[in-house]
Write a protein that holds these residues in place. Structure first.
Motif, PDB file in Angstrom:
ATOM      1  N   LEU A 142       0.814  -1.206   0.000  1.00 50.50           N
ATOM      2  CA  LEU A 142       0.000   0.000   0.000  1.00 50.50           C
ATOM      3  C   LEU A 142       0.854   1.264   0.000  1.00 50.50           C
ATOM      4  O   LEU A 142       1.930   1.312   0.592  1.00 50.50           O
ATOM      5  CB  LEU A 142      -0.906   0.027   1.232  1.00 50.50           C
ATOM      6  CG  LEU A 142      -2.083  -0.941   1.206  1.00 50.50           C
ATOM      7  CD1 LEU A 142      -2.633  -1.135   2.611  1.00 50.50           C
ATOM      8  CD2 LEU A 142      -3.167  -0.428   0.291  1.00 50.50           C
ATOM      9  N   PRO A 195       0.613   2.429   4.200  1.00 52.32           N
ATOM     10  CA  PRO A 195       0.335   1.226   4.995  1.00 52.32           C
ATOM     11  C   PRO A 195      -0.400   1.566   6.289  1.00 52.32           C
ATOM     12  O   PRO A 195      -0.043   2.522   6.972  1.00 52.32           O
ATOM     13  CB  PRO A 195       1.737   0.674   5.280  1.00 52.32           C
ATOM     14  CG  PRO A 195       2.585   1.235   4.183  1.00 52.32           C
ATOM     15  CD  PRO A 195       2.034   2.599   3.907  1.00 52.32           C
ATOM     16  N   THR A 196      -1.442   0.798   6.567  1.00 50.44           N
ATOM     17  CA  THR A 196      -2.322   1.083   7.697  1.00 50.44           C
ATOM     18  C   THR A 196      -1.667   0.652   9.010  1.00 50.44           C
ATOM     19  O   THR A 196      -1.068  -0.415   9.095  1.00 50.44           O
ATOM     20  CB  THR A 196      -3.634   0.292   7.512  1.00 50.44           C
ATOM     21  OG1 THR A 196      -4.086   0.489   6.179  1.00 50.44           O
ATOM     22  CG2 THR A 196      -4.699   0.737   8.492  1.00 50.44           C
ATOM     23  N   GLU A 197      -1.814   1.492  10.032  1.00 56.10           N
ATOM     24  CA  GLU A 197      -1.381   1.076  11.369  1.00 56.10           C
ATOM     25  C   GLU A 197      -2.458   0.182  11.965  1.00 56.10           C
ATOM     26  O   GLU A 197      -3.637   0.505  11.913  1.00 56.10           O
ATOM     27  CB  GLU A 197      -1.157   2.299  12.258  1.00 56.10           C
ATOM     28  CG  GLU A 197      -0.004   3.165  11.776  1.00 56.10           C
ATOM     29  CD  GLU A 197       0.402   4.230  12.791  1.00 56.10           C
ATOM     30  OE1 GLU A 197      -0.048   4.153  13.942  1.00 56.10           O
ATOM     31  OE2 GLU A 197       1.186   5.118  12.413  1.00 56.10           O
ATOM     32  N   VAL A 198      -2.041  -0.953  12.518  1.00 53.54           N
ATOM     33  CA  VAL A 198      -3.004  -1.886  13.094  1.00 53.54           C
ATOM     34  C   VAL A 198      -2.637  -2.133  14.559  1.00 53.54           C
ATOM     35  O   VAL A 198      -1.911  -3.074  14.874  1.00 53.54           O
ATOM     36  CB  VAL A 198      -3.043  -3.226  12.325  1.00 53.54           C
ATOM     37  CG1 VAL A 198      -4.242  -4.047  12.769  1.00 53.54           C
ATOM     38  CG2 VAL A 198      -3.086  -2.991  10.821  1.00 53.54           C
ATOM     39  N   PRO A 199      -3.110  -1.295  15.461  1.00 55.31           N
ATOM     40  CA  PRO A 199      -2.749  -1.432  16.875  1.00 55.31           C
ATOM     41  C   PRO A 199      -3.201  -2.780  17.427  1.00 55.31           C
ATOM     42  O   PRO A 199      -4.286  -3.268  17.085  1.00 55.31           O
ATOM     43  CB  PRO A 199      -3.537  -0.300  17.564  1.00 55.31           C
ATOM     44  CG  PRO A 199      -3.962   0.618  16.480  1.00 55.31           C
ATOM     45  CD  PRO A 199      -4.050  -0.197  15.227  1.00 55.31           C
ATOM     46  N   GLY A 200      -2.369  -3.384  18.245  1.00 49.18           N
ATOM     47  CA  GLY A 200      -2.768  -4.606  18.938  1.00 49.18           C
ATOM     48  C   GLY A 200      -2.590  -5.884  18.129  1.00 49.18           C
ATOM     49  O   GLY A 200      -2.860  -6.963  18.634  1.00 49.18           O
ATOM     50  N   VAL A 201      -2.163  -5.777  16.878  1.00 51.68           N
ATOM     51  CA  VAL A 201      -1.948  -6.982  16.065  1.00 51.68           C
ATOM     52  C   VAL A 201      -0.475  -7.031  15.673  1.00 51.68           C
ATOM     53  O   VAL A 201       0.047  -6.088  15.081  1.00 51.68           O
ATOM     54  CB  VAL A 201      -2.837  -6.983  14.813  1.00 51.68           C
ATOM     55  CG1 VAL A 201      -2.555  -8.213  13.958  1.00 51.68           C
ATOM     56  CG2 VAL A 201      -4.312  -6.927  15.195  1.00 51.68           C
ATOM     57  N   SER A 217       1.712 -12.541  14.137  1.00 51.49           N
ATOM     58  CA  SER A 217       0.408 -13.204  14.249  1.00 51.49           C
ATOM     59  C   SER A 217      -0.389 -13.013  12.959  1.00 51.49           C
ATOM     60  O   SER A 217      -1.102 -13.917  12.522  1.00 51.49           O
ATOM     61  CB  SER A 217      -0.372 -12.687  15.458  1.00 51.49           C
ATOM     62  OG  SER A 217      -0.637 -11.315  15.351  1.00 51.49           O
ATOM     63  N   MET A 218      -0.258 -11.846  12.338  1.00 52.58           N
ATOM     64  CA  MET A 218      -0.952 -11.608  11.072  1.00 52.58           C
ATOM     65  C   MET A 218      -0.473 -12.588   9.992  1.00 52.58           C
ATOM     66  O   MET A 218      -1.277 -13.222   9.304  1.00 52.58           O
ATOM     67  CB  MET A 218      -0.702 -10.168  10.619  1.00 52.58           C
ATOM     68  CG  MET A 218      -1.328  -9.823   9.283  1.00 52.58           C
ATOM     69  SD  MET A 218      -1.043  -8.091   8.837  1.00 52.58           S
ATOM     70  CE  MET A 218       0.682  -8.171   8.328  1.00 52.58           C
ATOM     71  N   VAL A 269       1.523  -4.010  13.986  1.00 51.16           N
ATOM     72  CA  VAL A 269       1.779  -3.746  12.572  1.00 51.16           C
ATOM     73  C   VAL A 269       1.770  -2.241  12.258  1.00 51.16           C
ATOM     74  O   VAL A 269       0.755  -1.565  12.460  1.00 51.16           O
ATOM     75  CB  VAL A 269       0.723  -4.454  11.701  1.00 51.16           C
ATOM     76  CG1 VAL A 269       0.913  -4.089  10.234  1.00 51.16           C
ATOM     77  CG2 VAL A 269       0.815  -5.965  11.891  1.00 51.16           C
ATOM     78  N   ASN A 270       2.909  -1.742  11.805  1.00 51.21           N
ATOM     79  CA  ASN A 270       3.092  -0.357  11.332  1.00 51.21           C
ATOM     80  C   ASN A 270       2.953   0.716  12.406  1.00 51.21           C
ATOM     81  O   ASN A 270       3.091   1.901  12.107  1.00 51.21           O
ATOM     82  CB  ASN A 270       2.126  -0.019  10.181  1.00 51.21           C
ATOM     83  CG  ASN A 270       2.483  -0.774   8.919  1.00 51.21           C
ATOM     84  OD1 ASN A 270       3.653  -0.986   8.631  1.00 51.21           O
ATOM     85  ND2 ASN A 270       1.479  -1.202   8.180  1.00 51.21           N
ATOM     86  N   GLU A 292       6.407  -3.249   4.233  1.00 50.37           N
ATOM     87  CA  GLU A 292       5.618  -3.803   3.130  1.00 50.37           C
ATOM     88  C   GLU A 292       6.477  -4.774   2.307  1.00 50.37           C
ATOM     89  O   GLU A 292       6.045  -5.876   1.959  1.00 50.37           O
ATOM     90  CB  GLU A 292       5.086  -2.691   2.215  1.00 50.37           C
ATOM     91  CG  GLU A 292       4.080  -1.756   2.873  1.00 50.37           C
ATOM     92  CD  GLU A 292       2.752  -2.431   3.173  1.00 50.37           C
ATOM     93  OE1 GLU A 292       2.617  -2.934   4.306  1.00 50.37           O
ATOM     94  OE2 GLU A 292       1.865  -2.461   2.312  1.00 50.37           O
ATOM     95  N   GLN A 305       7.094  -7.991   4.267  1.00 51.08           N
ATOM     96  CA  GLN A 305       5.956  -8.921   4.239  1.00 51.08           C
ATOM     97  C   GLN A 305       5.855  -9.623   2.893  1.00 51.08           C
ATOM     98  O   GLN A 305       5.579 -10.826   2.825  1.00 51.08           O
ATOM     99  CB  GLN A 305       4.659  -8.167   4.534  1.00 51.08           C
ATOM    100  CG  GLN A 305       4.560  -7.656   5.964  1.00 51.08           C
ATOM    101  CD  GLN A 305       3.326  -6.816   6.155  1.00 51.08           C
ATOM    102  OE1 GLN A 305       2.233  -7.201   5.759  1.00 51.08           O
ATOM    103  NE2 GLN A 305       3.480  -5.653   6.774  1.00 51.08           N
TER     104      GLN A 305
END
Lengths: 269, 430
Positions: free
Chosen positions: A89, A92-98, A102-103, A140-141, A153, A156
């Motif tokens: 992207l 890239p989106t920030e994904v708190p808590g993940v 694990s993703m 993530v991010n 990115e 991954q």
């Protein structure tokens, strides 16, 4: 049959809300090839990347996309990823808590792949791409600089090992060293795993390190001109006006997600 | 008063003369107390209108123990452990170390000065259930920590319900003396098959320079009506951290009154809740600033699936003398289903200028961009949602007063999210 291996986009038209943005894209990407897509703001570059991955809000109105024979448009976004498509992207989106791990583990499990090697692969690829290992345990991010997000990115992509990758302005926000590291990793993947690449960029700078097989200039949702690497050099020298002529003077259409102003609306209503 | 609440039941309950007299006075006056109604702001959006109290009996005597409900080994590491079953003190133990420091756990009626503490934090019942708790609570428990005592290990109170069709009124008083450091964990559990009303009351007195970490892990069966009232009084330079894990119950209400009465007192209030099927989680909070330089910070987060609902209604109240107050209130809700609903009503009532206050509340589905990002990496939608919901709760789990409570909450959330996933993909049930 190797001839079956192709990411094939035919007559692809798409809109966001009432705004028609893609007006018939034709593109074939084969394993190991790098296709650069360039074009002015609003020409539909980012929309193409979102439409390929199936982002909600982007509606395909005509055309087909097949990935090694699979009808991509019939699949949910996660199934497109499992089919072998990767989208890096632009933001890239920030994904708190993940966590990153694990993703990727969940993605591997869903694809029936062994998740045990994910951690090791992350460490190896992080080293290769210059992504600080301490960031691997962050959500993530989250709290990454723009450049680190882009490296993430590419990291991954390296771990997931897709068949085709769409890199949406992966060069924006990167310093020269990071740009070189990311470009080298993508280039290596084309050789090592036969990755087919669509690289979307504003700047020919990236194409000095990631050499394209083909360059396409996008304008008003169509591929206006295609050529070899020399087309990027021509763009650098002449700008879009030189290539597109008067076409660039036509008003841009909105590419933001959500219903934008309708450029064709009757101003007198 | 509902017909089932016979004064003779209250009169039959055990305790010293002061407690028996107090119960009698409450029973005599209770006829004037109207049952709660959703017309009252503090009961708005609640399920209280569906509760028919006449179907539930208060108990004059303890019911026989039918099945064991706790692993005694789990108590080894605690400073003290007590079990209230149906409101009666079933058993208790205290570590040698805590006992040597003068910590006591037992019936408040057995304390020489129990009458001085009982109802000293919560002086006036706020509703019918408060009155009923005083009149029909059989064996109120007291945890007393003398001045200067610092306990590394938690004091654990198991509040268990196994009586069916009963109206039960457990009660706990916690005294944290001057300059103490105390952790109290309440586990509220029940037999899975009973349908009863449980209306527990907690009073906690946090004296000067003390620190109390309190957790309420509410994991009741889905047949239970749960109406908790907890009140904290926090004195000069003392700190209270409250934590509620709202998991079970058909209607689970927790009212928290946190009153900062001493200069420099601080409170941090946290809750996590998860609704399934037609559960209702209902939280009412009062952050009361009654002294200068006091700070309160509230973070409540919940996820709602099925047709479940949540209510969060919170008031920050700042008295005229409470200058330099800082008070924050945040309530965030994730809707996991189109039929779930969350009401979030934050309120401010500020009577002085020199304050910093904020409140924020959100009710929204899982973040679309985050969901797409995970999907674009190949994570199936439902699993991506599960990762995001787990991540959403990280912030509150990290505020759990003990590691064990954090782990327990995480496990409970994972169990619920797994259940959700199985509903989407039956083949994953194997």
């Amino acid at each position: 049959m190797s001839s079956d291996r192709v990411l094939c986009i035919e007559g692809l038209c798409a809109r966001v809300g009432d705004t028609h943005i893609l007006a018939g894209i034709d593109l074939e990407v084969r394993p190991g090839e790098v296709h650069a897509i360039m074009g002015p703001n609003g020409s539909g570059k980012s929309t193409l990347s979102h439409v390929l991955m199936g982002r909600p809000g982007y509606e395909v109105t005509a055309g087909t996309v097949t990935l090694d024979g699979t009808d991509l448009l019939a699949l949910a976004p996660w199934e497109r990823a499992q089919a072998g498509l990767f989208l890096a992207l632009q933001h890239p989106t920030e994904v708190p808590g993940v966590s990153l791990e694990s993703m990727l583990v969940e993605a591997a499990v869903a694809g029936g792949r062994d998740p045990d090697g994910i951690r090791a692969a992350l460490v190896v690829e992080a080293e290769r791409i210059g992504f600080d290992e301490k960031f691997l345990d962050r959500p993530v991010n989250v709290d990454l600089s723009g450049g680190e997000k882009k490296r993430n990115e590419a990291l991954q992509m390296s771990v997931i090992r897709p068949s085709y990758a769409v890199l949406d302005e992966i060069d924006s926000g990167l310093d020269v060293d990071a740009l070189a590291a990311v470009a080298r990793r993508v280039q290596d993947a084309t050789d090592e795993t036969g990755l087919g690449v669509i690289v979307i960029t504003h700047f020919s700078r990236l194409l000095e390190v990631l050499e394209p097989d083909r360059v396409h200039v996008l304008s008003h949702g169509r591929i206006h001109t295609s050529g070899g690497p020399e087309l990027a050099e021509q763009l650098e020298a002449e700008g879009y006006t030189g290539i597109l002529g008067e076409a660039v003077d036509v008003p841009e259409v909105a590419v933001e997600l959500g219903p934008g102003p309708d450029p064709f609306a009757d101003p007198l209503g | 008063m509902p017909n089932a609440f016979n004064p003779s039941v209250s009169a039959a309950l055990p305790g010293p003369a002061w407690l028996v007299d107090l119960r009698r006075e409450v029973v005599e006056g209770i006829g004037d107390v109207a049952p709660p109604s959703t017309d009252e702001e503090v009961w708005r959006y609640s399920r209280i209108g569906d509760l028919d109290l006449d179907r539930f009996q208060p108990l004059a005597t303890q019911t026989p123990l039918v099945e064991p409900f706790m692993d005694p080994a789990a108590t080894d590491a605690n400073a003290a452990t007590a079990v209230l079953r149906n409101g009666w003190l079933e058993e208790f133990s205290i570590s040698e170390e805590a006992a040597a420091l003068g910590v006591t756990v037992g019936r408040i009626g057995d304390l020489g000065d129990g009458a001085d503490y009982f109802a000293s934090v919560l002086t006036t019942p706020v509703d019918l259930f408060g009155h009923l708790n005083r009149a029909f609570g059989p064996e109120p428990l007291a945890v007393m920590v003398p001045d200067g005592v610092r306990l590394d290990a938690p004091i654990v109170v198991l509040v268990h319900t196994d009586a069916d069709s009963a109206a039960l009124f457990p009660r706990l008083f916690v005294r944290c003396g001057v300059d103490t450091d105390v952790t109290v964990v309440e586990h509220h559990t029940s037999s899975s098959d009973v349908v009863s009303v449980v209306a527990p009351v907690l009073e906690a007195q946090v004296e000067a320079d003390a620190r109390l970490r309190h957790a309420l892990v509410q994991d009741l069966g889905t047949g239970l009506w749960n109406l908790v009232h907890q009140a904290f009084r926090v004195d000069q330079n003392a700190t209270v951290e409250t934590f509620v894990a709202g998991l079970g119950g058909c209607y689970a209400r927790t009212r928290t009154d946190c009153r900062l009465v001493g200069r420099g007192a601080e409170a941090r209030l946290t809750a996590a809740y998860y609704g399934e099927q037609d559960q209702v989680h209902d939280f009412r909070t009062f952050q009361e600033h009654a002294a200068p330089d006091t700070t309160s910070e509230l973070l409540f987060k919940g996820a709602l699936d099925g047709t479940s609902r949540s209510v969060y209604s919170g008031l920050i109240r700042v008295d005229p003398e409470a200058v330099r107050t800082r008070a924050y209130q945040t309530n965030r809700n994730i809707k996991l289903s189109a039929d779930a609903w969350a009401h979030s009503v934050p309120n401010l009532e500020i009577e002085t200028d020199d304050v910093v206050c904020s409140h924020a509340s959100t009710v929204s589905p899982v973040d679309e961009d985050q969901l797409f990002y995970l999907e674009s990496r190949g994570v199936p939608t439902t699993i991506a949602e599960r990762l995001l919901v787990e991540g959403f709760f990280d912030e509150v789990i990290s505020r759990a007063p003990t590691e064990a409570v954090g782990l327990l909450l995480r496990a409970a959330l994972v169990e619920r999210l797994d259940r959700r996933l199985r509903n989407f993909r039956p083949e994953a049930a194997a």
